[in-house]
Design an enzyme around this catalytic site. Structure first.
Site, mmCIF file in Angstrom:
data_model
loop_
_atom_site.group_PDB
_atom_site.id
_atom_site.type_symbol
_atom_site.label_atom_id
_atom_site.label_comp_id
_atom_site.label_asym_id
_atom_site.label_seq_id
_atom_site.Cartn_x
_atom_site.Cartn_y
_atom_site.Cartn_z
ATOM 1 N N ARG A 162 0.715 -1.165 0.021
ATOM 2 C CA ARG A 162 0.026 -0.028 -0.154
ATOM 3 C C ARG A 162 0.924 1.497 0.050
ATOM 4 N NH1 ARG A 162 -4.928 1.597 4.203
ATOM 5 N NH2 ARG A 162 -5.382 3.529 3.553
ATOM 6 N N ASP A 436 -5.652 5.284 13.755
ATOM 7 C CA ASP A 436 -4.571 5.360 12.698
ATOM 8 C C ASP A 436 -5.017 6.857 12.020
ATOM 9 O OD1 ASP A 436 -6.692 4.548 11.132
ATOM 10 O OD2 ASP A 436 -5.736 2.937 10.457
#
Length: 528
Positions: A162, A436
């Site tokens: 990613r 996050d």
């Protein structure tokens, strides 16, 4: 397709050298040939990347000045994505938020009984130069069977790379005097060093693509894939990518996004907190789109989120693509948490999802058991979703207000995220959950929106305003004895009291002078 070789020289590339203890990794990663590949990649596509950013700005202006809302386009005729390789037929469980710079966490994830590991340079990762080098080198070693206590590549879960998204700039790499687009630095180095090896072992290269806003951006990624495959002598269609539908604009172009990537598609993924945050970011200046307390009133059972998830599954299955759901952020602290996670994930399976992500690897055995009970096949792509979802379904904001508890939680999560980012962490554990950038985004944008619209806190006469937010941050800091935490709190107040909210908190922090100064002390500039 014919590509013209760009006119450039290595003398036009500047890369920040690494601290001495990372010298070996730096030398292996930033070779002349690797830089040649990355430089040509960026120069080939930099004009279209500029167009992407101007296009985003134009769309934002249109929404703000003209009140234009997103809408569906007519679907293209019948088609399917290209057949997926065998290992991608089963996409049941990926581990998420696995920063490759955290060697211990990465090693643990690569030993887990899951189908994939999200090797995350984006939401769960802080891109300091040290972290970038360590993360890229850990991948380099893992792919070659050189990472300590990690099995050989054939025995690993699939590495789902990613890269950073289009909102991020790499301040340590410049091409022709301009700072480089961060996603192409990540993508280019991951491809150059690892693509052929993972291809030869029938396990990649595969990617997660985040923060894609429309089909034009999907086509850009597709063209980048085609160019890269030709440059590295990989067969057309080798790269496969799963697009995260985490933006309200992309939700109206799911079919078109799949179409543009049809020969390289690995389906679509849901991410509810980023998605909910994007509604505020794009439309939140309008009180009609005032989102209530997320902890009390925003969840996947609410109409707008349930319809969004069903649309992802419906769109994917109509095109033969897997549809995966978001990450369970809860930590396995007791049997109650296990049952809570199982119940939530069972709902997703019953909706027709082909997989989902989880953070805590100790939850994996329970979820593998759940999958075996609920689904006898590797995927559910043959399950067609017979629902009609309208534009208004996706824009139906749930009713509810703001609670003091929810406001305090948003303040705490956002401040702690900023603090962790400043010290080089992309995610952290708080109150039994992993937090996050996704939860930081929804937290700070909700506070910004509540201040902007002067919302009244339920069961009180208190309005959410700057003075009250400053009071809450002061209260929070009483339990902290840390100068950097105080700086994080000041940055938080700065962000949530802006007249116009920054599109991404990570962009704002990545470009901020405080972050730049904290992580440039040991760096030396080198011309390559």
């Amino acid at each position: 397709m014919i590509y013209k070789k760009p006119d450039y020289s290595l003398s036009q590339i500047s890369v920040t050298d690494s601290p001495l203890h990372l010298g070996e990794a730096f030398e292996k990663l930033f070779t002349k040939n690797a830089l040649d590949f990355v430089a040509q990649l960026i120069i080939t596509f930099e004009d279209r990347i500029d167009q992407l950013h101007w296009g985003r700005l134009k769309r934002k202006v249109d929404i703000h000045l003209n009140g234009t809302l997103p809408h569906f386009s007519d679907r293209t005729p019948s088609w399917k994505i290209a057949t997926l390789p065998g290992r991608l037929q089963n996409r049941r469980i990926d581990l998420g938020d696995v920063s490759p710079a955290n060697t211990t966490h990465l090693t643990k994830a690569l030993n887990a009984n899951v189908q994939g590991v999200q090797v995350d340079f984006d939401d769960g990762h802080c891109p300091t130069w040290n972290n970038q080098i360590v993360g890229l080198y850990n991948v380099y070693q893992a792919v070659r069977g050189e990472l300590y206590n990690v099995p050989k590549l054939d025995k690993l879960p699939i590495l789902m790379f990613r890269p950073r998204a289009w909102n991020m700039t790499d301040h340590n790499v410049t091409i022709r005097g301009k700072k480089a687009p961060a996603p192409l630095v990540d993508f280019g180095l991951l491809m150059y060093h690892n693509a052929k090896i993972v291809y030869e072992h029938n396990c990649g290269p595969y990617f997660y693509l985040s923060k894609v806003e429309n089909s034009v951006e999907a086509k850009l990624w597709n063209d980048i894939f085609v160019w890269s495959q030709r440059r590295l002598n990989l067969p057309y269609g080798t790269i496969k990518a799963c697009v995260l539908i985490e933006n309200i604009l992309s939700a109206f172009e799911m079919d078109e996004i799949l179409y543009e990537l049809r020969d390289h598609s690995l389906g679509l993924n849901c991410g509810i907190w980023d998605y909910a945050a994007s509604i505020i970011c794009k439309l939140g200046h309008n009180p009609k789109f005032l989102l209530p307390d997320r902890n009390k009133y925003v969840n996947v059972d609410k109409h707008f989120l349930k319809q969004y998830m069903l649309l992802v599954i419906k769109t994917c299955h109509a095109r033969g693509a897997p549809a995966t759901c978001g990450m369970s952020a809860l930590l396995n602290e007791n049997s109650t948490v296990v049952e809570q996670v199982k119940l939530a994930k069972k709902k997703e399976i019953e909706m027709g999802a082909d997989g989902f992500l989880v953070y805590d690897d100790t939850l994996v055995p329970y979820l593998n058991e759940l999958w075996n009970k609920c689904c006898k096949h590797p995927n559910q792509t043959n399950k067609q979703i017979d629902v009609n979802i309208s534009e208004s379904d996706l824009l139906e904001i749930p009713s509810g207000g703001v609670t003091l508890t929810g406001l305090k939680h948003n303040v705490e999560v956002a401040i702690l995220f900023i603090y962790n980012w400043l010290i080089g962490n992309g995610h952290f554990i708080y109150k039994g959950c992993v937090e996050d950038s996704a939860t930081a985004e929804i937290s700070r944008l909700q506070v910004w929106q509540w201040i902007t619209h002067q919302v009244l806190i339920q069961d009180t006469v208190q309005i959410v305003d700057k003075a009250f937010i400053e009071q809450l941050t002061t209260d929070f800091l009483k339990n902290q004895n840390n100068n950097l935490m105080e700086q994080a709190a000041n940055l938080f107040v700065e962000i949530v009291t802006m007249r116009y909210a920054p599109d991404y908190i990570t962009t704002y922090l990545n470009d901020h002078i405080i972050f730049q100064q904290l992580h440039s002390k040991s760096a030396l500039k080198a011309k390559l």
